[in-house]
Scaffold this motif. Structure first.
Motif, PDB file in Angstrom:
ATOM      1  N   TRP A   1      25.741   2.674   5.270  1.00 57.19           N
ATOM      2  CA  TRP A   1      24.396   3.144   4.882  1.00 57.19           C
ATOM      3  C   TRP A   1      23.318   2.368   5.612  1.00 57.19           C
ATOM      4  O   TRP A   1      22.380   2.937   6.159  1.00 57.19           O
ATOM      5  N   ARG A   2      23.456   1.048   5.630  1.00 60.67           N
ATOM      6  CA  ARG A   2      22.446   0.217   6.278  1.00 60.67           C
ATOM      7  C   ARG A   2      22.372   0.514   7.776  1.00 60.67           C
ATOM      8  O   ARG A   2      21.279   0.582   8.353  1.00 60.67           O
ATOM      9  N   GLY A   3      23.519   0.703   8.408  1.00 60.63           N
ATOM     10  CA  GLY A   3      23.526   0.997   9.833  1.00 60.63           C
ATOM     11  C   GLY A   3      22.770   2.271  10.169  1.00 60.63           C
ATOM     12  O   GLY A   3      22.095   2.356  11.205  1.00 60.63           O
ATOM     13  N   ARG A   4      22.869   3.273   9.301  1.00 65.13           N
ATOM     14  CA  ARG A   4      22.142   4.522   9.514  1.00 65.13           C
ATOM     15  C   ARG A   4      20.682   4.371   9.107  1.00 65.13           C
ATOM     16  O   ARG A   4      19.780   4.864   9.789  1.00 65.13           O
ATOM     17  N   ALA A   5      20.421   3.677   7.990  1.00 68.64           N
ATOM     18  CA  ALA A   5      19.055   3.571   7.460  1.00 68.64           C
ATOM     19  C   ALA A   5      18.139   2.777   8.378  1.00 68.64           C
ATOM     20  O   ALA A   5      16.930   3.022   8.415  1.00 68.64           O
ATOM     21  N   VAL A   6      18.688   1.825   9.129  1.00 65.39           N
ATOM     22  CA  VAL A   6      17.846   0.973   9.965  1.00 65.39           C
ATOM     23  C   VAL A   6      17.391   1.687  11.240  1.00 65.39           C
ATOM     24  O   VAL A   6      16.406   1.277  11.867  1.00 65.39           O
ATOM     25  N   GLU A   7      18.053   2.762  11.631  1.00 66.48           N
ATOM     26  CA  GLU A   7      17.734   3.415  12.905  1.00 66.48           C
ATOM     27  C   GLU A   7      16.298   3.923  12.979  1.00 66.48           C
ATOM     28  O   GLU A   7      15.596   3.665  13.978  1.00 66.48           O
ATOM     29  N   PRO A   8      15.763   4.661  11.969  1.00 66.02           N
ATOM     30  CA  PRO A   8      14.362   5.091  12.064  1.00 66.02           C
ATOM     31  C   PRO A   8      13.398   3.911  12.146  1.00 66.02           C
ATOM     32  O   PRO A   8      12.381   3.984  12.843  1.00 66.02           O
ATOM     33  N   LEU A   9      13.720   2.819  11.454  1.00 63.15           N
ATOM     34  CA  LEU A   9      12.866   1.639  11.484  1.00 63.15           C
ATOM     35  C   LEU A   9      12.854   1.023  12.884  1.00 63.15           C
ATOM     36  O   LEU A   9      11.800   0.628  13.397  1.00 63.15           O
ATOM     37  N   VAL A  10      14.017   0.950  13.532  1.00 65.18           N
ATOM     38  CA  VAL A  10      14.101   0.404  14.888  1.00 65.18           C
ATOM     39  C   VAL A  10      13.337   1.296  15.864  1.00 65.18           C
ATOM     40  O   VAL A  10      12.620   0.800  16.749  1.00 65.18           O
ATOM     41  N   ARG A  11      13.483   2.597  15.732  1.00 68.45           N
ATOM     42  CA  ARG A  11      12.770   3.504  16.630  1.00 68.45           C
ATOM     43  C   ARG A  11      11.263   3.318  16.523  1.00 68.45           C
ATOM     44  O   ARG A  11      10.556   3.266  17.532  1.00 68.45           O
ATOM     45  N   GLU A  12      10.781   3.218  15.289  1.00 69.37           N
ATOM     46  CA  GLU A  12       9.338   3.036  15.120  1.00 69.37           C
ATOM     47  C   GLU A  12       8.889   1.687  15.662  1.00 69.37           C
ATOM     48  O   GLU A  12       7.804   1.557  16.247  1.00 69.37           O
ATOM     49  N   ALA A  13       9.723   0.653  15.485  1.00 68.01           N
ATOM     50  CA  ALA A  13       9.380  -0.666  16.015  1.00 68.01           C
ATOM     51  C   ALA A  13       9.243  -0.617  17.533  1.00 68.01           C
ATOM     52  O   ALA A  13       8.313  -1.202  18.110  1.00 68.01           O
TER      53      ALA A  13
ATOM     54  N   VAL B   1       3.399   0.894  22.553  1.00 67.56           N
ATOM     55  CA  VAL B   1       1.957   1.130  22.468  1.00 67.56           C
ATOM     56  C   VAL B   1       1.192  -0.172  22.676  1.00 67.56           C
ATOM     57  O   VAL B   1       0.115  -0.193  23.296  1.00 67.56           O
ATOM     58  N   ALA B   2       1.750  -1.282  22.186  1.00 68.41           N
ATOM     59  CA  ALA B   2       1.099  -2.584  22.330  1.00 68.41           C
ATOM     60  C   ALA B   2       1.290  -3.187  23.715  1.00 68.41           C
ATOM     61  O   ALA B   2       0.789  -4.289  23.982  1.00 68.41           O
ATOM     62  N   GLY B   3       2.014  -2.476  24.595  1.00 70.02           N
ATOM     63  CA  GLY B   3       2.235  -2.973  25.951  1.00 70.02           C
ATOM     64  C   GLY B   3       3.261  -4.079  26.042  1.00 70.02           C
ATOM     65  O   GLY B   3       3.249  -4.866  26.995  1.00 70.02           O
ATOM     66  N   GLU B   4       4.178  -4.140  25.072  1.00 69.84           N
ATOM     67  CA  GLU B   4       5.153  -5.228  25.022  1.00 69.84           C
ATOM     68  C   GLU B   4       6.524  -4.822  25.545  1.00 69.84           C
ATOM     69  O   GLU B   4       7.474  -5.603  25.449  1.00 69.84           O
ATOM     70  N   LEU B   5       6.652  -3.606  26.077  1.00 67.02           N
ATOM     71  CA  LEU B   5       7.903  -3.148  26.673  1.00 67.02           C
ATOM     72  C   LEU B   5       7.679  -2.872  28.156  1.00 67.02           C
ATOM     73  O   LEU B   5       6.549  -2.641  28.592  1.00 67.02           O
ATOM     74  N   PRO B   6       8.750  -2.862  28.938  1.00 65.14           N
ATOM     75  CA  PRO B   6       8.601  -2.593  30.377  1.00 65.14           C
ATOM     76  C   PRO B   6       8.199  -1.155  30.702  1.00 65.14           C
ATOM     77  O   PRO B   6       7.980  -0.839  31.869  1.00 65.14           O
ATOM     78  N   TRP B   7       8.101  -0.310  29.671  1.00 63.62           N
ATOM     79  CA  TRP B   7       7.792   1.110  29.901  1.00 63.62           C
ATOM     80  C   TRP B   7       6.523   1.473  29.125  1.00 63.62           C
ATOM     81  O   TRP B   7       6.586   2.035  28.025  1.00 63.62           O
ATOM     82  N   PRO B   8       5.351   1.190  29.655  1.00 58.44           N
ATOM     83  CA  PRO B   8       4.107   1.445  28.910  1.00 58.44           C
ATOM     84  C   PRO B   8       3.812   2.924  28.700  1.00 58.44           C
ATOM     85  O   PRO B   8       2.969   3.271  27.865  1.00 58.44           O
ATOM     86  N   GLU B   9       4.494   3.816  29.429  1.00 58.88           N
ATOM     87  CA  GLU B   9       4.210   5.251  29.302  1.00 58.88           C
ATOM     88  C   GLU B   9       4.912   5.885  28.106  1.00 58.88           C
ATOM     89  O   GLU B   9       4.716   7.069  27.813  1.00 58.88           O
ATOM     90  N   ILE B  10       5.747   5.118  27.398  1.00 61.70           N
ATOM     91  CA  ILE B  10       6.503   5.681  26.276  1.00 61.70           C
ATOM     92  C   ILE B  10       5.552   6.242  25.220  1.00 61.70           C
ATOM     93  O   ILE B  10       4.601   5.586  24.799  1.00 61.70           O
ATOM     94  N   GLY B  11       5.831   7.473  24.798  1.00 61.48           N
ATOM     95  CA  GLY B  11       5.058   8.094  23.740  1.00 61.48           C
ATOM     96  C   GLY B  11       5.840   8.270  22.460  1.00 61.48           C
ATOM     97  O   GLY B  11       5.278   8.359  21.375  1.00 61.48           O
ATOM     98  N   VAL B  12       7.184   8.313  22.560  1.00 68.64           N
ATOM     99  CA  VAL B  12       8.013   8.553  21.385  1.00 68.64           C
ATOM    100  C   VAL B  12       9.396   7.947  21.618  1.00 68.64           C
ATOM    101  O   VAL B  12       9.894   7.924  22.748  1.00 68.64           O
TER     102      VAL B  12
END
Length: 482
Positions: free
Chosen positions: A357-369, A375-386
């Motif tokens: 359950w936890r393995g599945r439940a954490v996925e939406p949280l990780v995606r949003e993180a 959006v904050a410019g903290e990843l190597p891909w600043p063009e990411i929208g989703v």
């Protein structure tokens, strides 16, 4: 856990409107909506306490008649700080319905800033079809030209949205605010937890203050569950149980659909079969509009679509609130064992179901993180929208993380990734599986697309073999104040 938790950003937004009202002398209205137990009333009470201006806070009672509600409002008004030094101005014997009640309220408003709070607005509108029109008239003629901050609260999300829609009396008169749960970083901070313990706490509580306040400081999720497993009335079970009963007081088809999704029936076909029960599958013509209502109006269910440069199927459904998701997946069964005096049986249920359950439940949280970090410019891909996931009809392969410029049909894929939320590390075999699975995603090209790993317990390979490795601390940091 006691006291007021977080919400500094929301308090600043309310204070900003109070300051504007004080400067202009004109009234300001806000319609604040959010799910039950998310802390709307507590937030506004805290704001009133901090504001330092007179206020009245009226909470409607479900099922009360208009006469009873008006009497209750006038009673609150008589005891409020609005009338502390001017109670003689309050008319007696108000019998003319809401228009007279609102005129009585206007008669005691000071010339200096004041706050008027009407809580559980949907119940007032439910009691009296003329209520919204009376409120609009009172605002236009009596309140809006005076320094009055009117705050309207409600848990019926669809009705609160409709309150200010273009075809309703209060259209254009109130700012709309949505109060969500505490985010993972706020939950972790409130409980004195970090890393995966903070994330587990958020998954269990859904960020709902009513549960967080019952969680002792520094107690791990496992220890909290052990402590609560023999208490059928604990808020961990009681809050989602109350929310379910409030949204679906009768065990109708809509409630059966929610329970089917909470039981990990994710596809349209599986939901139809599980919710239909002995009567057979629910017909598509009935289920599709039900799912739309549950996702768009009630917002109890969330729907995910495969993210790629080509349209994919099937859509996968999940319960939007992780605390309710926990309750439907296993919490209710643990609660039932507690009611029967069998907490050990409840813990066996938890042991069997928790990891998956936890393995599945954490996925939406990780995606949003990851979205927030992009959006904050903290990843190597600043063009990411989703950031979403990808799967085919057979869920083989299924890729936990896909980042793109837009969704669900993207023009550009930026990375594919995997989430492993277990007590053992992400190893070379897991990495090989990710590489093979990513090649199936329409639009993924290894030469220009990255690979991302999010692991609770780290990795055993050289992190340089992928483009990004995150652990629990990075996931929580995505919600930390900038």
């Amino acid at each position: 856990m006691a006291g007021f938790i977080g919400r500094e950003a929301e308090l600043r937004l309310l204070a900003k409107r109070l300051d504007r009202m004080a400067q202009t002398g004109a009234g300001v209205a806000v319609a604040l909506r959010g799910r039950r137990q998310v802390g709307k009333s507590r937030l506004v009470q805290e704001f009133c306490d901090r504001a330092g201006v007179p206020y009245v806070f009226f909470t409607a009672i479900k099922g009360a008649s208009p006469v009873e509600s008006i009497a209750s409002l006038l009673g609150e008004l008589a005891e409020s700080s609005l009338t502390a030094t001017r109670r003689e101005l309050l008319p007696s014997g108000v019998t003319g319905g809401w228009p007279d009640a609102f005129r009585a309220l206007a008669s005691v408003l000071p010339e200096s800033p004041a706050i008027v709070v009407l809580d559980e607005m949907p119940w007032l509108a439910e009691q009296d079809a003329l209520f919204e029109g009376a409120l609009q008239t009172a605002w236009d003629r009596l309140w809006s030209t005076r320094p009055v901050f009117l705050i309207l609260l409600g848990s019926d999300l669809h009705m609160m949205e409709r309150l200010t829609a273009y075809d309703r009396p209060f259209y254009g008169r109130a700012d709309n605010m949505v109060l969500g749960p505490l985010n993972p970083a706020e939950t972790a901070q409130a409980l004195g937890l970090d890393g995966s313990d903070g994330i587990d706490a958020h998954l269990l509580t859904g960020g709902l203050p009513g549960i967080i306040r019952s969680w002792p400081q520094g107690l791990s999720a496992r220890d909290f569950l052990l402590r609560e497993s023999d208490d059928p009335a604990t808020s961990l079970f009681g809050v989602p149980e109350s929310a379910l009963l409030a949204e679906f007081p009768a065990p109708d088809q809509a409630r059966r659909v929610v329970e089917a999704v909470g039981g990990d029936n994710r596809t349209h076909a599986n939901i139809a079969a599980a919710a239909g029960g002995r009567q057979g599958s629910i017909a598509s013509g009935s289920l599709s509009p039900l799912l739309r209502k549950l996702t768009e109006e009630k917002q109890v269910i969330a729907v995910d679509h495969p993210l790629a440069t080509q349209a994919g199927k099937p859509a996968l459904y999940r319960v939007a609130d992780s605390n309710l998701r926990f309750y439907l997946a296993m919490g209710r069964a643990i609660q039932e064992q507690a009611r029967r005096g069998r907490p050990n049986a409840g813990m066996r249920i938890l042991t069997r179901r928790w990891s998956s359950w936890r393995g599945r439940a954490v996925e939406p949280l990780v995606r949003e993180a990851l979205e927030r970090a992009a959006v904050a410019g903290e990843l190597p891909w600043p063009e990411i929208g989703v950031v979403g996931g990808w799967w085919n009809r057979n869920n083989n392969p299924e890729v936990d993380l896909v980042a793109a410029d837009k969704g669900p049909i993207a023009d550009q894929i930026y990375f594919a990734g995997s989430v492993k939320w277990l007590n053992h590390a992400f190893d070379g075999r897991d990495l090989d599986t990710l590489r093979r699975s990513a090649e199936h995603i329409p639009g993924f090209e290894r030469e220009r697309c990255g690979l991302v790993v999010v692991s609770q317990s780290g990795v055993t390979f050289d992190p340089g073999e992928v483009d990004l490795v995150w652990g629990p601390d990075e996931v929580l940091r995505a919600w930390a104040p900038g």
